[in-house]
Motif scaffolding. Structure first.
Motif, mmCIF file in Angstrom:
data_model
loop_
_atom_site.group_PDB
_atom_site.id
_atom_site.type_symbol
_atom_site.label_atom_id
_atom_site.label_comp_id
_atom_site.label_asym_id
_atom_site.label_seq_id
_atom_site.Cartn_x
_atom_site.Cartn_y
_atom_site.Cartn_z
ATOM 1 N N ASP A 182 -8.056 -4.136 -13.373
ATOM 2 C CA ASP A 182 -8.793 -4.383 -12.126
ATOM 3 C C ASP A 182 -7.835 -4.674 -10.961
ATOM 4 N N ALA A 183 -6.709 -3.952 -10.924
ATOM 5 C CA ALA A 183 -5.706 -4.140 -9.865
ATOM 6 C C ALA A 183 -6.223 -3.559 -8.555
ATOM 7 N N ARG A 184 -5.744 -4.097 -7.475
ATOM 8 C CA ARG A 184 -6.094 -3.619 -6.145
ATOM 9 C C ARG A 184 -4.823 -3.455 -5.312
ATOM 10 N N ILE A 185 -4.831 -2.466 -4.482
ATOM 11 C CA ILE A 185 -3.706 -2.247 -3.563
ATOM 12 C C ILE A 185 -3.990 -3.006 -2.269
ATOM 13 N N VAL A 186 -3.077 -3.880 -1.904
ATOM 14 C CA VAL A 186 -3.256 -4.681 -0.684
ATOM 15 C C VAL A 186 -3.208 -3.752 0.526
ATOM 16 N N PRO A 187 -4.247 -3.747 1.351
ATOM 17 C CA PRO A 187 -4.235 -2.879 2.536
ATOM 18 C C PRO A 187 -3.072 -3.223 3.461
ATOM 19 N N GLY A 188 -2.404 -2.190 3.951
ATOM 20 C CA GLY A 188 -1.290 -2.364 4.867
ATOM 21 C C GLY A 188 0.028 -2.666 4.211
ATOM 22 N N SER A 189 0.069 -2.741 2.844
ATOM 23 C CA SER A 189 1.324 -3.087 2.170
ATOM 24 C C SER A 189 2.160 -1.864 1.828
ATOM 25 N N LEU A 190 1.584 -0.669 1.971
ATOM 26 C CA LEU A 190 2.326 0.537 1.632
ATOM 27 C C LEU A 190 3.143 1.012 2.827
ATOM 28 N N ARG A 191 4.379 1.346 2.592
ATOM 29 C CA ARG A 191 5.264 1.873 3.605
ATOM 30 C C ARG A 191 5.977 3.110 3.068
ATOM 31 N N PRO A 192 6.028 4.176 3.834
ATOM 32 C CA PRO A 192 6.739 5.369 3.345
ATOM 33 C C PRO A 192 8.238 5.117 3.280
ATOM 34 N N VAL A 193 8.890 5.693 2.262
ATOM 35 C CA VAL A 193 10.328 5.537 2.088
ATOM 36 C C VAL A 193 11.026 6.602 2.930
ATOM 37 N N GLN A 234 2.644 8.126 6.465
ATOM 38 C CA GLN A 234 1.919 7.018 5.866
ATOM 39 C C GLN A 234 0.786 7.533 4.985
ATOM 40 N N ARG A 235 0.059 8.528 5.461
ATOM 41 C CA ARG A 235 -1.022 9.091 4.645
ATOM 42 C C ARG A 235 -0.478 9.724 3.378
ATOM 43 N N ALA A 236 0.662 10.413 3.503
ATOM 44 C CA ALA A 236 1.253 11.031 2.309
ATOM 45 C C ALA A 236 1.669 9.970 1.295
ATOM 46 N N ALA A 237 2.213 8.850 1.800
ATOM 47 C CA ALA A 237 2.622 7.794 0.871
ATOM 48 C C ALA A 237 1.417 7.172 0.181
ATOM 49 N N GLU A 238 0.340 6.951 0.921
ATOM 50 C CA GLU A 238 -0.851 6.364 0.320
ATOM 51 C C GLU A 238 -1.473 7.304 -0.697
ATOM 52 N N GLU A 239 -1.513 8.612 -0.356
ATOM 53 C CA GLU A 239 -2.061 9.573 -1.317
ATOM 54 C C GLU A 239 -1.209 9.638 -2.582
ATOM 55 N N ALA A 240 0.133 9.534 -2.396
ATOM 56 C CA ALA A 240 1.012 9.585 -3.584
ATOM 57 C C ALA A 240 0.786 8.373 -4.478
ATOM 58 N N ILE A 241 0.576 7.211 -3.895
ATOM 59 C CA ILE A 241 0.358 6.009 -4.703
ATOM 60 C C ILE A 241 -0.987 6.064 -5.417
ATOM 61 N N HIS A 242 -2.028 6.453 -4.643
ATOM 62 C CA HIS A 242 -3.355 6.506 -5.268
ATOM 63 C C HIS A 242 -3.443 7.593 -6.335
ATOM 64 N N GLY A 243 -2.626 8.632 -6.214
ATOM 65 C CA GLY A 243 -2.667 9.702 -7.218
ATOM 66 C C GLY A 243 -1.741 9.475 -8.387
#
Length: 626
Positions: A615-626, A594-603
């Motif tokens: 001014d987009a925002r990432i909804v907390p808890g909406s990221l899921r690793p594939v 999960q941390r790797a997926a979040e880091e990949a999205i934010h980067g």
């Protein structure tokens, strides 16, 4: 002369012959002796306890003229005067009995009340006896209220009912109410013995005890059943004949069932249940007899001194005392509750004997807490004694362990930790004094090392070769202490796992069993939440944090699954803090992904541009690793 049934032949003729209703007899006798007479009496109670009998005796007491014709109101009617004989035979003109079950309307009550204006013809008082008074209609009750409240001085009302709740409060307030109690089996037994002795009928005491229990507090029912038993036994009463007539279950079957349930012997329970089916005995009667026996056992357990007061000639009482001494009080209460509620389930099942078997097997599935733990300690005792005996042998130098490649992470269900963390209890390395006594061995001294078997040069993979068995390193088995009797909270999920050879081996083994679908439900939960603490050639020790996971059924299924992949060992369970379990490894692996997926999205440059420009925002808890 026509035969007169026992219930009519032995109907009490005076208060001295009344059985089991001393509280009513004393109150009426004192009132008659002091001439403090009420104008309306209400007798309540179940069928066959003497309501009509008391009313007739009361009518005789009010109208008795004595043997010489000069008697007055008395608590001991003579029974020989004209009034007493006519009341006994139902011919006394001033004593009227009305059956409200068949004469419940206002017209019948008005016809009765029309006679109230006339004085007695023969006796001293007019007595109106209304049986089953609760069956009267509301208009009938209303019609008699005024007369019931202020009757003429020569008129007495006697009402009888089996259901006083249906009698209006306005009627209850105008009467003296006496509640006739159901009679105890011992009282009925004593009276039946007296009656049959006068009749000259031979009878076994055990057969009369069965009739007393079957009467359920009714003396009339007991005498009627005795008449039937005399006819069935051709003039004599035997236990076998009475039991066959009643269709009741022999308490020998009940004692065997309770004994088997106390020992946890499911095979014997099923065999007895099948025997009851073959003999055609009632399943409801079986549970009824069991509840009666268990109630007596619970009393003996709560009042130990009561066992000394039991009748030595009563073999059933001695057997109940033996079972009460061999079963824990909490098991007795649990079994009583299951049998009591199981009677209501018999009608819901298509086969009442199948329902009976399920009710009887249910206590084995819900054994009280502590039984499985004691069994586990007993199973672990030989291994502990063997390891302790080998501890004195100097250990040979152990070869360096070969590097183990990190196992692949199979897709196992992620187990969430307990939501309410508590302080982690340190596992007890040495058994306490009471458990060391059970193992007949003293715990090994601190710091003593155990002999270690030679480690294999190449351990085959459990996932690739299900028939391979590996010689594994022996580690000391540990016995849970008193702190393990409660569930120990799971360690924090963020705490790092210290990798170990046992943890890698157990993770790979559990992954293999899950991938091959060898375990499921509670067994899989036990495997995922446990930590492999020690391995021997024939026994493995697992540690869990919740005592509920270590049930004997789940432990046996896990041992069968291990045998299927080449590890024919026994499983022992201890309660303690778990540091390395497959569930924790899966949890940490999922968090890492999960941390790797979040880091990949934010980067990601595109995501950063959208966040900067729109001014987009990432909804907390909406990221899921594939």
């Amino acid at each position: 002369m026509a035969y007169l049934v026992l219930a009519r032949k032995h109907r009490p003729k005076n208060f001295n012959e009344m059985v089991g209703q001393e509280h009513v007899v004393q109150a009426l006798a004192n009132a008659l002796g002091t001439q403090r007479l009420h104008h309306a009496y209400l007798f309540t109670g179940t069928r066959g306890v003497g309501k009509t009998t008391v009313s007739r005796i009361l009518a005789k007491s009010l109208n008795c003229q004595g043997p010489d014709g000069n008697g007055g109101i008395t608590a001991t009617p003579c029974g020989v005067c004209q009034a007493c004989r006519d009341i006994d035979s139902g011919r006394f003109v001033d004593y009227t009995e009305l059956d409200a079950a068949s004469n419940r309307g206002v017209d019948e009550v008005q016809q009765l009340l029309e006679q109230a204006v006339y004085k007695p013809v023969q006796g001293r008082f007019k007595v109106f006896m209304i049986d089953e008074v609760h069956m009267l209609t509301n208009t009938a009750f209303n019609a008699m209220l005024k007369t019931l409240e202020e009757p003429p001085e020569y008129l007495k009302f006697v009402l009888a009912t089996t259901d006083p709740q249906k009698v209006p409060v306005t009627v209850l307030s105008r009467c003296l109410q006496f509640n006739l109690r159901p009679m105890a089996p011992e009282t009925i037994l004593e009276h039946l013995t007296h009656v049959l002795s006068g009749e000259g009928v031979p009878a076994e005491t055990s057969s009369l005890r069965l009739l007393a229990r079957a009467a359920r507090g009714s003396m009339r029912d007991a005498l009627s059943l005795t008449d039937q038993a005399i006819a069935y036994g051709n003039g004599e009463l035997t236990e076998t004949g009475v039991r066959q007539m009643l269709g009741s279950v022999d308490r020998g079957h009940v004692f065997r069932l309770i004994d088997a349930l106390a020992q946890g012997d499911g095979k014997t329970v099923v065999e007895i249940s099948e025997g009851l089916r073959r003999d055609g005995l009632s399943a409801a009667s079986t549970l009824e007899e069991m509840t009666s026996v268990l109630q007596s056992m619970a009393v003996l357990q709560a009042v130990p001194g009561r066992a000394a007061a039991l009748d030595p000639a009563d073999a059933e009482a001695a057997e109940m005392a033996r079972l009460a001494a061999g079963m824990a009080p909490e098991e007795t209460q649990l079994l009583y509750s299951l049998c009591l509620h199981g009677r209501g389930e018999l009608g819901l099942a298509p086969d009442e004997y199948a329902a009976l078997t399920m009710v009887l097997l249910r206590p084995l599935a819900f054994k009280p807490t502590g039984t499985a733990e004691k069994k586990t300690l007993n199973e672990a005792a030989p291994a502990v004694r063997r390891l302790n005996s080998e501890a004195a042998v100097p250990p040979p130098p152990a070869p360096a362990p070969s590097p183990v490649p990190p196992p692949r992470e199979p897709e196992l269900p992620v187990q969430e930790p307990d939501p309410t963390p508590e302080p982690v209890r340190e596992p007890v390395e040495e058994p306490p004094a009471h458990m060391a006594a059970d193992l007949d061995e003293a715990p090994p001294p601190p710091g003593q090392r155990l002999r270690v078997l030679d480690a294999p040069q190449a351990r085959p993979s459990a996932a690739s070769d299900t028939n391979a068995t590996a010689r594994v390193q022996a580690m000391p088995l540990r016995v849970q202490g008193t702190a393990g009797m409660r569930d120990i909270p799971q360690a924090a999920a963020s705490a790092p796992i210290e990798p170990s050879e046992e943890g890698d081996f157990w993770y790979a083994t559990v992954s293999s069993m899950v991938s091959q679908e060898l375990i499921g439900a509670l067994t899989r939960e036990l495997a995922l939440q446990s930590q492999l603490v020690g391995r021997d050639e024939d026994q493995w020790l697992l540690r869990v944090e919740r005592e509920s996971l270590g049930q004997s059924g789940s432990r046996d299924k896990l041992a069968n699954a291990l045998s299927a992949i080449g590890h024919s060992v026994k499983i022992a369970i201890e309660i303690g803090a778990v540091g390395d379990s497959p569930a924790r490894r899966n949890k940490l692996a999922a968090e890492a992904r999960q941390r790797a997926a979040e880091e990949a999205i934010h980067g990601d440059p595109l995501v950063q541009a959208m966040m900067r420009d729109f001014d987009a925002r990432i909804v907390p808890g909406s990221l899921r690793p594939v």
